[in-house]
Design a protein around this motif. Sequence first.
Motif, PDB file in Angstrom:
ATOM      1  N   ILE A   1       1.076  -0.366 -18.287  1.00  8.69           N
ATOM      2  CA  ILE A   1       0.998  -0.919 -16.934  1.00  8.69           C
ATOM      3  C   ILE A   1       1.113  -2.438 -16.927  1.00  8.69           C
TER       4      ILE A   1
ATOM      5  N   ASN B   1      -0.575   2.206  -6.800  1.00  7.17           N
ATOM      6  CA  ASN B   1       0.808   2.664  -6.949  1.00  7.17           C
ATOM      7  C   ASN B   1       1.123   3.832  -6.024  1.00  7.17           C
TER       8      ASN B   1
ATOM      9  N   GLN C   1       2.393  10.862 -10.978  1.00 12.48           N
ATOM     10  CA  GLN C   1       3.115  10.131  -9.950  1.00 12.48           C
ATOM     11  C   GLN C   1       4.560   9.928 -10.399  1.00 12.48           C
TER      12      GLN C   1
ATOM     13  N   VAL D   1       6.937   6.607  -3.923  1.00 17.55           N
ATOM     14  CA  VAL D   1       6.114   7.200  -4.980  1.00 17.55           C
ATOM     15  C   VAL D   1       5.415   8.446  -4.453  1.00 17.55           C
TER      16      VAL D   1
ATOM     17  N   LYS E   1       2.735   2.988  -2.692  1.00 15.22           N
ATOM     18  CA  LYS E   1       4.035   2.316  -2.650  1.00 15.22           C
ATOM     19  C   LYS E   1       5.131   3.257  -2.151  1.00 15.22           C
TER      20      LYS E   1
ATOM     21  N   TYR F   1       4.841   7.932 -13.619  1.00 12.93           N
ATOM     22  CA  TYR F   1       3.606   7.191 -13.838  1.00 12.93           C
ATOM     23  C   TYR F   1       2.580   8.235 -14.280  1.00 12.93           C
TER      24      TYR F   1
ATOM     25  N   PHE G   1      -4.646   0.952 -11.009  1.00 10.72           N
ATOM     26  CA  PHE G   1      -3.187   0.904 -10.934  1.00 10.72           C
ATOM     27  C   PHE G   1      -2.635   2.111 -10.192  1.00 10.72           C
TER      28      PHE G   1
END
Length: 278
Positions: free
Chosen positions: A190, A149, A163, A155, A152, A238, A145
Amino acid sequence: MNKILKLSMLALIASFSLTACSNKTPDTSSTTTTPSSLNGTTAKETEASAESDTSSSFKSLDEKGSYAMGMDVGKSLKQMKEQGFEVDMEAFFKAVQSVYDGKQTKLSESEASIAQVEIMTELEAKATKKYEEEARANKEKGEAFLKENATKEGVKTTASGLQYKMIKEGTGRQPRKNDLVHVEYEGRLIDGTVFDSSKEGVSDDGVGGIISFRLDQTIPGWIEGLQLLKAGGEATFYIPAKLAYGEEKLGNKIGPNSVLIFDVKLVKIDRNGKHRIR
């Protein structure tokens, strides 16, 4: 693994105690009070009425008390089943009847104690295996994940592995570790499961949805993440497991090695604030 497996055979033995049974008070604090669409009564009232009707069916206190003790034993047996031990109900009731009648049992006291230890050893081994499998699966899913991520738009990843995505830039000052912060937030896994939210919180001035705490009293991911915000700012964090709860299993939702996602709004900051967590 002792922290994971809390079930003890002593709890099963203790559940036979009438004294413990008679001292219990039903917990109704979480009863739903949603109105019924059928007759306008609340779910709580309907449940109370049903319990009253059922309770009145007992012919004596002996019968009612015996049923209550059976409920306690049933709860303990259900816990054992959930931990992976299938209770042979026929053998169980035979033993109960023999002891109750004062008859000779198939096992001596020492043999029964040894059997109980064997059960607990088996249950602990199963719990350990289940925990390790969950931890390994969560680690693999979490790493995958975070890897995706990180690519993206918007981010950013810090040196620690945290993150974050800035939603709204604040205009105030940034907090320090020993500051009291006032935040609105929602935490989820998640897979989208929400495990925590400030919606039920109440701030010092009585405003719902705001939680106040000293920054250095929370997890590393929060300590680092909130210091990236200015008062009034909003972001999504995150947080890798190593910056959250690591291999610890927290409650029924946060498993070992879980990546945590938080939508956070930093409402205000109190310098060197008094430690307060709601």
